[in-house]
Write a protein that holds these residues in place. Sequence first.
Motif, PDB file in Angstrom:
ATOM      1  N   ARG A   1       2.133  -9.825  17.671  1.00  0.00           N
ATOM      2  CA  ARG A   1       2.855 -11.094  17.816  1.00  0.00           C
ATOM      3  C   ARG A   1       1.892 -12.278  17.901  1.00  0.00           C
ATOM      4  O   ARG A   1       2.232 -13.381  17.493  1.00  0.00           O
ATOM      5  CB  ARG A   1       3.779 -11.048  19.039  1.00  0.00           C
ATOM      6  N   SER A   2       0.664 -12.016  18.384  1.00  0.00           N
ATOM      7  CA  SER A   2      -0.280 -13.130  18.497  1.00  0.00           C
ATOM      8  C   SER A   2      -0.698 -13.660  17.114  1.00  0.00           C
ATOM      9  O   SER A   2      -1.242 -14.750  17.006  1.00  0.00           O
ATOM     10  CB  SER A   2      -1.527 -12.702  19.279  1.00  0.00           C
TER      11      SER A   2
ATOM     12  N   LEU B   1      -1.802 -17.357  24.066  1.00  0.00           N
ATOM     13  CA  LEU B   1      -1.114 -16.110  23.716  1.00  0.00           C
ATOM     14  C   LEU B   1      -1.173 -15.816  22.226  1.00  0.00           C
ATOM     15  O   LEU B   1      -1.085 -14.670  21.806  1.00  0.00           O
ATOM     16  CB  LEU B   1       0.354 -16.194  24.160  1.00  0.00           C
ATOM     17  N   LYS B   2      -1.280 -16.869  21.448  1.00  0.00           N
ATOM     18  CA  LYS B   2      -1.275 -16.719  19.987  1.00  0.00           C
ATOM     19  C   LYS B   2      -2.530 -17.325  19.386  1.00  0.00           C
ATOM     20  O   LYS B   2      -3.174 -18.178  20.001  1.00  0.00           O
ATOM     21  CB  LYS B   2      -0.070 -17.467  19.406  1.00  0.00           C
TER      22      LYS B   2
ATOM     23  N   LYS C   1       3.449  -1.286  22.322  1.00  0.00           N
ATOM     24  CA  LYS C   1       4.410  -2.377  22.568  1.00  0.00           C
ATOM     25  C   LYS C   1       3.759  -3.549  23.303  1.00  0.00           C
ATOM     26  O   LYS C   1       4.328  -4.101  24.247  1.00  0.00           O
ATOM     27  CB  LYS C   1       5.632  -1.864  23.344  1.00  0.00           C
ATOM     28  N   ASP C   2       2.554  -3.932  22.888  1.00  0.00           N
ATOM     29  CA  ASP C   2       1.908  -5.093  23.505  1.00  0.00           C
ATOM     30  C   ASP C   2       2.021  -6.315  22.576  1.00  0.00           C
ATOM     31  O   ASP C   2       2.745  -6.296  21.589  1.00  0.00           O
ATOM     32  CB  ASP C   2       0.454  -4.770  23.878  1.00  0.00           C
ATOM     33  N   SER C   3       1.274  -7.383  22.879  1.00  0.00           N
ATOM     34  CA  SER C   3       1.485  -8.661  22.189  1.00  0.00           C
ATOM     35  C   SER C   3       0.514  -8.886  21.024  1.00  0.00           C
ATOM     36  O   SER C   3       0.445  -9.967  20.467  1.00  0.00           O
ATOM     37  CB  SER C   3       1.331  -9.796  23.195  1.00  0.00           C
TER      38      SER C   3
ATOM     39  N   HIS D   1       1.990  -2.655  18.118  1.00  0.00           N
ATOM     40  CA  HIS D   1       3.335  -3.204  18.177  1.00  0.00           C
ATOM     41  C   HIS D   1       4.381  -2.150  18.539  1.00  0.00           C
ATOM     42  O   HIS D   1       5.236  -2.381  19.377  1.00  0.00           O
ATOM     43  CB  HIS D   1       3.673  -3.837  16.832  1.00  0.00           C
TER      44      HIS D   1
END
Lengths: 175, 342
Positions: free
Chosen positions: A172-173, A6-7, A167-169, A163
């Motif tokens: 944040r990744s 995920l990251k 509003k996805d990841s 973001h």
Amino acid sequence: MNNHPLKFSLSMRIMHWAMALLIVAMLAAGLSMVGSLDPWQFTLLNLHKSFGIFVFILVLIRLALRLKSRLPELPKALPSWQKLAARSTHSLLYLMMLLMPLSGYLMQYFAGRPINVFDWFYLPASIEVDIQAFAFFRELHGYSALALILLIIIHVAAALHHHFIRKDSVLRSMM
Amino acid sequence: MIFSRFKPFVYLFRQPRHSVGLLSFILLMALFNSTAQAVTARQFVDLQQGDSAFKGYRRAHAKGICIQGAFHSNGNLAEYTFARVFSKGTSEFNGRFSIAGNNPYAPDLKAPVRSLALNFAMSSTQVWRIAMNTPPVMAVTNPTDFYQQLQAIKQGPQAIKSFFKQHPESQDFLNWKSGYTATNSFAEETYHSINAFYLIDQQGQRQAVRWYFKPVSGDTKHQAFEGDNALQQELISRLSAAPVRFDWVFILAQPKDDENNPAKRWPAERKHIVAGQVEINQWQEQLKGACHSINFDPLVLPPGIEPTQDPILRARSAAYAESYHRRAKEALKGAFEEADNE
Ligand code: HEM
Ligand code: HEM
């Protein structure tokens, strides 16, 4: 099963933010020192050159890390043109991060000016000065800087778009 | 209430439109202020090149002639600096004699200032660039004043007179000027570093110095030349007979002397050290020699020599870079190829 993390790996995240800071500082230093007659100009220019060489080494390490590590995937829902856009801006960002220090060094090389790296060692310069080669790499340095600034603006805008609007990841990744 | 003291600020927060206005005003003022105070390299070189630039040429000291030679160091300076040029031995250089001004075709004998620039490329990691002029000091101490001095020179004798009146620091320069008579020869002038530098010794101790090239009296009755290229022809004629020589002399500052002030002469009793002799033996036309491509930026220094904080010295580097950038771009666009076809 999804093979993709995920990251980004911790080392890649550290690299990303450290280099983001460094490169923005390099651009700011470059733009403010050119043309300044103030006494700090020479000091800043020397730091600019030393840190620029440092950036070059960091980019090589970063590309090696990138080849080795598993990367998060772009969101499945993303239209394919946006995926293409994301991949091409990323490649171009890497290209510019290599081109900036290379053109900087080569302009100094052809102007016959050895580079004092952090008062630690000197990088060699040509004994014969070639003013046309200097001009070529000086122009390349200036225009690449412009291209890099544009790419960074697109890159940041895209990250914020992911973001706050999609509003996805994606952002944040990298956090 | 504490707020009452900040009323104007509270008001601005309530009236966003006004705060935007105020902010833009402050930004504009800041912008105006910064451009009004500090002269930029671009402005400086614009002033030097004048209304129509000579494409491909230096924006200052545009007319010159390339030279080559060698410096024979006697080792006397080696205790003050570990720079390789000053250990006992010989270092080759190339360089350039020039006259001040933006016109590459200007008449040699009319120029108020003559110059000598050297490039020691000792190895791919050790290079020293030197650019010297005939006056021993500047008339002013910072680039903004120098800019105004050049403006005054352009405006004429009345303006320059009142400029000097407003700048008492120009006294040493004016004293030198009144005692100076130009010679008929590049080889008979004395050339000064003007700005000071530090010599760094093996222990890391630094010593502030200025230096000058003192002509070694050789052929002082050499045939004088006339016409626009008088100085260049005289030099060529001398070199066909014998090398042209200078003693390279260093002046050591005392702690009382301000090494960051290029307008102030140091007292005559300061220690002078002859570091060796410079011998010039070859020449080429400037567009055919190596010197034309070189930016004689005085901040290109080898290990063992460091710059002072002198604001003029520091400003030179960026101004030379601007001039070099302009002429390099023009050279890339073929400024000289056209000239050759004419
Ligand atoms: C990430 C790396 C780098 C970035 C982002 C960067 C950025 C910049 C920018 C924005 C400018 C101003 C360009 C202009 O006004 O046309 C500049 C100028 C310059 N840079 Fe870099 N640079 C980098 C690396 C280097 C390196 C490695 C060197 C030399 C070793 C170098 C030497 C110079 C020089 C000599 C100038 C021009 C100074 C002048 O003309 O007065 N740069 N740089
Ligand atoms: C703020 C002060 C000064 C400014 C702005 C200035 C500006 C310039 C510029 C723009 C050039 C042309 C550079 C090139 O294109 O290669 C030049 C050349 C030169 N300057 Fe200055 N200068 C200053 C002070 C001085 C001083 C104090 C000296 C002497 C000690 C000096 C000696 C020379 C010489 C000898 C050259 C010609 C070098 C050559 O033959 O290429 N300048 N100057």
